[in-house]
Write a protein that holds these residues in place. Structure first.
Motif, mmCIF file in Angstrom:
data_model
loop_
_atom_site.group_PDB
_atom_site.id
_atom_site.type_symbol
_atom_site.label_atom_id
_atom_site.label_comp_id
_atom_site.label_asym_id
_atom_site.label_seq_id
_atom_site.Cartn_x
_atom_site.Cartn_y
_atom_site.Cartn_z
ATOM 1 N N UNK A 1 0.816 -1.218 0.000
ATOM 2 C CA UNK A 1 0.000 0.000 0.000
ATOM 3 C C UNK A 1 0.850 1.268 0.000
ATOM 4 N N UNK A 2 2.161 1.135 -0.243
ATOM 5 C CA UNK A 2 3.029 2.301 -0.273
ATOM 6 C C UNK A 2 2.638 3.234 -1.420
ATOM 7 N N UNK A 3 3.247 4.429 -1.451
ATOM 8 C CA UNK A 3 2.846 5.461 -2.397
ATOM 9 C C UNK A 3 2.988 5.021 -3.842
ATOM 10 N N UNK A 4 4.113 4.365 -4.185
ATOM 11 C CA UNK A 4 4.371 3.956 -5.565
ATOM 12 C C UNK A 4 4.584 2.451 -5.649
ATOM 13 N N UNK A 5 4.227 1.844 -6.785
ATOM 14 C CA UNK A 5 4.476 0.405 -6.950
ATOM 15 C C UNK A 5 5.973 0.097 -6.850
ATOM 16 N N UNK A 6 6.296 -1.099 -6.387
ATOM 17 C CA UNK A 6 7.702 -1.472 -6.246
ATOM 18 C C UNK A 6 8.371 -1.608 -7.613
ATOM 19 N N UNK A 7 9.660 -1.263 -7.644
ATOM 20 C CA UNK A 7 10.487 -1.421 -8.827
ATOM 21 C C UNK A 7 11.754 -2.163 -8.426
ATOM 22 N N UNK A 8 12.596 -2.451 -9.399
ATOM 23 C CA UNK A 8 13.813 -3.205 -9.103
ATOM 24 C C UNK A 8 14.694 -2.482 -8.091
ATOM 25 N N UNK A 9 14.695 -1.169 -8.126
ATOM 26 C CA UNK A 9 15.557 -0.414 -7.232
ATOM 27 C C UNK A 9 15.113 -0.515 -5.767
ATOM 28 N N UNK A 10 13.869 -0.976 -5.529
ATOM 29 C CA UNK A 10 13.354 -1.108 -4.163
ATOM 30 C C UNK A 10 13.818 -2.392 -3.481
ATOM 31 N N UNK A 11 14.414 -3.293 -4.225
ATOM 32 C CA UNK A 11 14.835 -4.583 -3.655
ATOM 33 C C UNK A 11 15.922 -4.373 -2.603
ATOM 34 N N UNK A 12 15.708 -4.951 -1.434
ATOM 35 C CA UNK A 12 16.698 -4.895 -0.365
ATOM 36 C C UNK A 12 16.462 -3.827 0.671
ATOM 37 N N UNK A 13 15.454 -2.990 0.485
ATOM 38 C CA UNK A 13 15.245 -1.908 1.456
ATOM 39 C C UNK A 13 14.713 -2.447 2.789
ATOM 40 N N UNK A 14 14.121 -3.641 2.786
ATOM 41 C CA UNK A 14 13.671 -4.254 4.038
ATOM 42 C C UNK A 14 14.759 -5.125 4.657
ATOM 43 N N UNK A 15 15.669 -5.587 3.834
ATOM 44 C CA UNK A 15 16.693 -6.502 4.348
ATOM 45 C C UNK A 15 18.077 -5.899 4.199
ATOM 46 N N UNK A 16 18.645 -5.985 2.998
ATOM 47 C CA UNK A 16 20.004 -5.509 2.775
ATOM 48 C C UNK A 16 20.161 -5.221 1.295
ATOM 49 N N UNK A 17 20.438 -3.967 0.936
ATOM 50 C CA UNK A 17 20.548 -3.598 -0.469
ATOM 51 C C UNK A 17 21.672 -4.349 -1.187
ATOM 52 N N UNK A 18 22.655 -4.829 -0.423
ATOM 53 C CA UNK A 18 23.735 -5.608 -1.026
ATOM 54 C C UNK A 18 23.204 -6.926 -1.603
ATOM 55 N N UNK A 19 22.040 -7.362 -1.104
ATOM 56 C CA UNK A 19 21.437 -8.627 -1.548
ATOM 57 C C UNK A 19 20.281 -8.403 -2.521
ATOM 58 N N UNK A 20 20.249 -7.259 -3.184
ATOM 59 C CA UNK A 20 19.097 -6.928 -4.029
ATOM 60 C C UNK A 20 18.852 -7.977 -5.117
ATOM 61 N N UNK A 21 19.922 -8.545 -5.693
ATOM 62 C CA UNK A 21 19.733 -9.560 -6.740
ATOM 63 C C UNK A 21 19.161 -10.857 -6.173
ATOM 64 N N UNK A 22 19.383 -11.099 -4.878
ATOM 65 C CA UNK A 22 18.805 -12.276 -4.228
ATOM 66 C C UNK A 22 17.323 -12.044 -3.942
ATOM 67 N N UNK A 23 16.978 -10.833 -3.575
ATOM 68 C CA UNK A 23 15.587 -10.474 -3.300
ATOM 69 C C UNK A 23 14.754 -10.533 -4.583
ATOM 70 N N UNK A 24 15.317 -10.069 -5.668
ATOM 71 C CA UNK A 24 14.596 -10.012 -6.939
ATOM 72 C C UNK A 24 14.452 -11.395 -7.571
ATOM 73 N N UNK A 25 13.580 -11.490 -8.535
ATOM 74 C CA UNK A 25 13.516 -12.654 -9.421
ATOM 75 C C UNK A 25 13.606 -12.138 -10.846
ATOM 76 N N UNK A 26 14.019 -12.976 -11.753
ATOM 77 C CA UNK A 26 14.251 -12.541 -13.132
ATOM 78 C C UNK A 26 12.960 -12.135 -13.832
ATOM 79 N N UNK A 27 11.862 -12.788 -13.492
ATOM 80 C CA UNK A 27 10.569 -12.453 -14.109
ATOM 81 C C UNK A 27 10.201 -11.009 -13.809
ATOM 82 N N UNK A 28 10.354 -10.606 -12.558
ATOM 83 C CA UNK A 28 10.033 -9.235 -12.156
ATOM 84 C C UNK A 28 10.909 -8.252 -12.922
ATOM 85 N N UNK A 29 12.197 -8.552 -13.019
ATOM 86 C CA UNK A 29 13.138 -7.646 -13.689
ATOM 87 C C UNK A 29 12.819 -7.498 -15.174
ATOM 88 N N UNK A 30 12.451 -8.592 -15.813
ATOM 89 C CA UNK A 30 12.112 -8.545 -17.240
ATOM 90 C C UNK A 30 10.851 -7.714 -17.462
#
Length: 617
Positions: A194-223
Motif C-alpha cells: 500500500x506504499x505510495x508507488x508500486x515497487x520497482x527493481x531499485x526497491x529490492x533490499x530496502x527491508x533486508x540488505x541492499x547488497x542482496x538486491x539480486x537475491x531479493x529479486x527474481x528474473x521475471x520481475x526484472x524482465x
C-alpha cells in the motif's frame, strides 16, 4: 462472511490459489538454488532477503497470470465449455514455464552478468536472429546439468497440479463481487503493498540488505519492469558552466604534427588481470602477453566499464560506457549520433575493418561496428571454413588470428583494424591438437586462456616480419573479466573489473608502466593523443596521458567510481567512500571527487537523452 464461504466453495478459485501458492514455492526454491550457487556474493541478512523476495514474487506472478485471472474470474458460463477449460489450463503453462526457465537460467548466468536478467536478454537473443542461442542451448543444457535438473523437477511438479475445474454460475452478483475483490487483491499484490508507488527493481533490499538486491529479486520481475522503459533520467546537479568546469567531454590535442600510424586493437575474451603473470609476480597463464608487456606502455590500474562483451565494444572503440541497466547497443539510445575511433580516423584517410569469429550479428557487433565507422566486417561466414569451428561460438582463435594477419598484409596503410577473440569464452573449447598443451591451472578457463595467448603470440611472430609492423600502434585489452577466480585480491566488486590494458609500438618506442587509474573508454582518447590528433572531438573518457585518475562502471542500479585514493559507491543518491576494495574502511568523500562523479553522471545521462554525443552539439 457469506461471500468468503462462496469463494471457498468455488473449486476453480481454490485450485487457482493452490497453483499460485505452488508457483511461490517454486520461485522460492529457485532463489534458494540461486543463493547456494552464488553464496560468495552474499554475506548477511539472508533470511530477511528470502522473506522480502516473496513480495517481488507475488508481484511478478500476478502480472504474468493476468490472462488466467481474467479467464477465471470474469463471470461467464463460457467457463463450462470444454475448449474454454483447455485454453485456461494451456495459458497457465505457456505463460509461466518460460519465466520459470529464465528465472533458473540466472542461477549460472549471474556469475557472468552479475545481475538478474532484464528485457535486454531478449534483445540480445534477437541480435543475429537468435542463431547463437539455438546453437548454444544444447551445450549449456549439458554443461549446467544441475540447473537443467532443477528445471525438469519444477516443471514436472507444476504439470502434476490438478486441472482447474469449473462450475456453472448460480449467482451473478456473487461472481461479480468476487471479481471486484480479486481486482483489489491483484492491485495490492502487483504493486507490492500500500506504499505510495508500486515497487520497482531499485526497491529490492530496502527491508533486508541492499547488497542482496539480486537475491531479493527474481528474473521475471526484472524482465517485466524493464520492458519498453527509458534507461535514464535527466539530472540537474550543476549548471552548464559548472558542469564543464568539473568534467568536459570536448577533447583536443594541438602540439605535434599528426602521426599516420596504423592502429590495431586486440580485444581478448575474458582476460582477467588475475590470469596475467606480469601483474601477479609471474603467476599466470599468458607467457606471450607477459613477454610483450615488458616492451609496452602498461596500465597498472586498468578497469573495464562493464562485465559483458556487448558493453565492451562501444567502450573500447567509441568511448561509450554503459552507465544504465541495458547495454548501449540494445538500449533506446543506440540510434544516437556519435563518432567512434574509426569514424575519426577515416576522415584522416584511414581504411578500417573489424574481425570477430562468431556469426555476423552476434551481440550486435556487426551493427555497432558499422555505426562506429568500420567499413568492413569479417565474421565466421566470411572465414568460410567450418573445419575450424569450435562447435559453440565461432572460429578458433588460432586460425582466425591467422586470417586477421593475412588480411592486414594486403590492407592499404594507414589502417585501423580490430579483432575480438572468442576461444576463452565458456565452454572454453580449444582445438583437439592443442589439448594438454597448456597449463590447466585450477579453473576450467585457464587452459583456454593459455591457448588464446598462444594464438596471439603466433600473430605477433608473423606480423613482426612485415613492413607495416613497425609503423603500427597495438592496443591489447580484455572485453571484461571472467567470473572464475581463485585469487582473493580480485574476489570483490573492484577486482571484478580489473583487466589488462597495454599500448605497444611495433618499433618498441613505448616502454614504461603507468599507475594512472584508467578504463576502456580512455583507450580512444589515448590512441588519438599518441597519434597527435589535432581536431576537437567528443569522448566520455580521457587520455591516460592527461593524468586524470578515475574509472566508472554501473551494475544493479549502483555506480562504482574508482579514484586514485578511494572507491565510491552510489545507489539511490547515497554515496559511500572506502579506502579498500573490500569496503572495510569507510572514509570521507573528497568534495572534488564527488563533484567529478556527479558531473560524469549528469553529462552522460543528459547527453544520451538529448542525443548530444558529438563535438558539434
Amino acid at each position: 462472511m457469506e461471500i468468503l464461504i462462496v469463494i471457498v466453495k468455488m473449486k476453480y478459485f481454490y485450485t487457482f490459489l493452490k497453483r499460485f501458492f505452488f508457483l511461490l514455492v517454486i520461485y522460492t526454491s529457485s532463489r534458494l538454488f540461486f543463493y547456494v550457487f552464488n553464496s560468495d556474493y552474499f554475506n548477511r541478512d539472508i533470511l530477511l532477503s528470502f522473506l522480502e523476495g516473496i513480495r517481488f514474487d507475488i508481484s511478478a506472478l500476478l502480472y504474468i497470470n493476468i490472462p488466467l485471472i481474467v479467464l477465471l474470474m470474469f463471470p461467464t458460463n463460457l467457463r463450462t465449455r470444454k475448449y474454454y477449460r483447455k485454453a485456461t489450463n494451456l495459458i497457465f503453462y505457456i505463460t509461466n514455464i518460460p519465466f520459470l526457465l529464465i528465472n533458473n537460467l540466472d542461477i549460472e548466468y549471474f556469475k557472468f552478468s552479475q545481475k538478474r536478467s532484464t528485457y535486454d536478454f531478449f534483445e540480445y537473443l534477437s541480435l543475429g536472429g537468435g542463431s547463437d542461442a539455438f546453437q548454444l542451448i544444447p551445450q549449456y543444457i549439458f554443461d549446467y546439468w544441475n540447473v537443467t535438473l532443477i528445471v525438469i523437477i519444477q516443471i514436472y511438479f507444476l504439470l502434476r497440479i490438478k486441472k482447474i475445474p469449473f462450475e456453472k454460475i448460480k449467482n451473478y452478483f456473487s461472481s461479480s463481487l468476487i471479481l471486484i475483490i480479486t481486482i483489489g487483491f491483484f492491485v495490492l499484490g502487483a504493486r507490492g503493498g500500500i506504499q505510495l508507488k508500486p515497487i520497482k527493481t531499485i526497491d529490492a533490499g530496502i527491508w533486508s540488505n541492499t547488497e542482496n538486491s539480486v537475491l531479493v529479486l527474481n528474473s521475471s520481475f526484472c524482465i517485466l519492469h524493464t520492458y519498453n522503459k527509458k534507461d535514464l533520467e535527466t539530472l540537474h546537479y550543476f549548471s552548464e558552466e559548472e558542469l564543464n568546469n568539473n568534467y568536459n567531454t570536448k577533447l583536443s590535442f594541438t602540439s605535434k604534427s599528426f602521426s599516420r600510424k596504423n592502429v590495431v586493437i586486440i580485444i581478448m575474451e575474458s582476460f582477467s588481470k588475475e590470469y596475467i603473470g606480469y601483474y601477479n609476480n609471474a603467476k599466470g597463464y599468458t607467457p606471450f602477453l607477459d613477454s610483450l608487456m615488458s616492451y609496452s606502455f602498461v596500465m597498472e590500474r586498468a578497469y573495464s566499464n562493464g562485465i559483458k562483451s556487448i558493453e565492451a565494444l562501444p567502450a573500447i572503440t567509441a568511448g561509450i560506457p554503459t552507465l544504465m541497466n541495458n547495454p548501449f547497443i540494445t538500449s533506446s539510445y543506440a540510434t544516437n549520433h556519435y563518432k567512434g575511433l574509426a569514424n575519426l580516423l577515416k576522415e584522416e584517410g584511414y581504411t578500417s575493418s573489424f574481425f570477430h569469429g562468431g556469426n555476423i550479428g552476434t551481440m550486435g557487433f556487426y551493427q555497432f561496428s558499422k555505426k562506429a565507422g568500420f567499413d568492413k566486417y569479417f565474421g565466421r561466414e566470411d572465414y568460410n571454413n567450418e573445419e575450424d569451428y569450435d562447435g559453440s561460438w565461432g572460429i578458433y582463435d588460432g586460425p582466425f588470428f591467422r586470417y586477421f594477419y593475412d588480411y592486414l598484409n594486403k590492407e592499404k596503410e594507414p589502417f585501423i583494424s580490430s579483432i575480438f577473440s572468442l576461444s576463452s569464452h565458456p565452454p572454453y573449447n580449444i582445438p583437439e591438437e592443442y589439448k594438454n598443451s597448456f597449463d590447466k591451472g585450477e579453473l576450467k578457463i585457464h587452459e583456454s586462456i593459455g591457448y588464446s595467448d598462444y594464438a596471439l603470440g603466433k600473430f605477433f611472430i608473423n606480423a613482426k616480419k612485415k613492413d607495416w609492423y613497425k609503423n603500427t600502434l597495438f592496443i591489447i585489452t580484455a572485453d571484461h573479466t571472467s567470473p572464475e577466480t581463485k585469487v582473493k585480491t580480485y574476489n570483490n566488486k573492484v577486482g571484478r573489473y580489473s583487466i589488462p590494458i597495454l599500448y605497444f609500438m611495433g618499433d618498441s618506442s613505448l616502454n614504461s608502466n603507468n599507475s594512472t587509474v584508467t578504463q576502456q573508454i580512455d583507450i580512444m582518447p589515448t590512441i588519438l593523443e599518441l597519434l597527435n590528433y589535432k581536431k576537437d572531438y567528443f569522448s566520455f573518457g580521457k587520455s591516460v596521458l592527461s593524468k586524470q585518475n578515475w574509472a566508472i562502471s554501473y551494475l544493479n542500479n549502483e555506480y562504482l567510481f574508482i579514484t586514485d585514493s578511494s572507491y565510491i559507491f552510489n545507489k539511490k543518491e547515497k554515496y559511500n567512500s572506502f579506502s579498500d576494495a573490500n569496503k572495510k574502511e569507510k572514509i570521507k568523500i573528497k568534495k572534488e571527487e564527488l563533484n567529478l562523479f556527479k558531473a560524469i553522471k549528469q553529462n552522460y545521462n543528459n547527453r544520451m537523452i538529448n542525443n548530444k554525443m558529438t563535438n558539434e552539439n
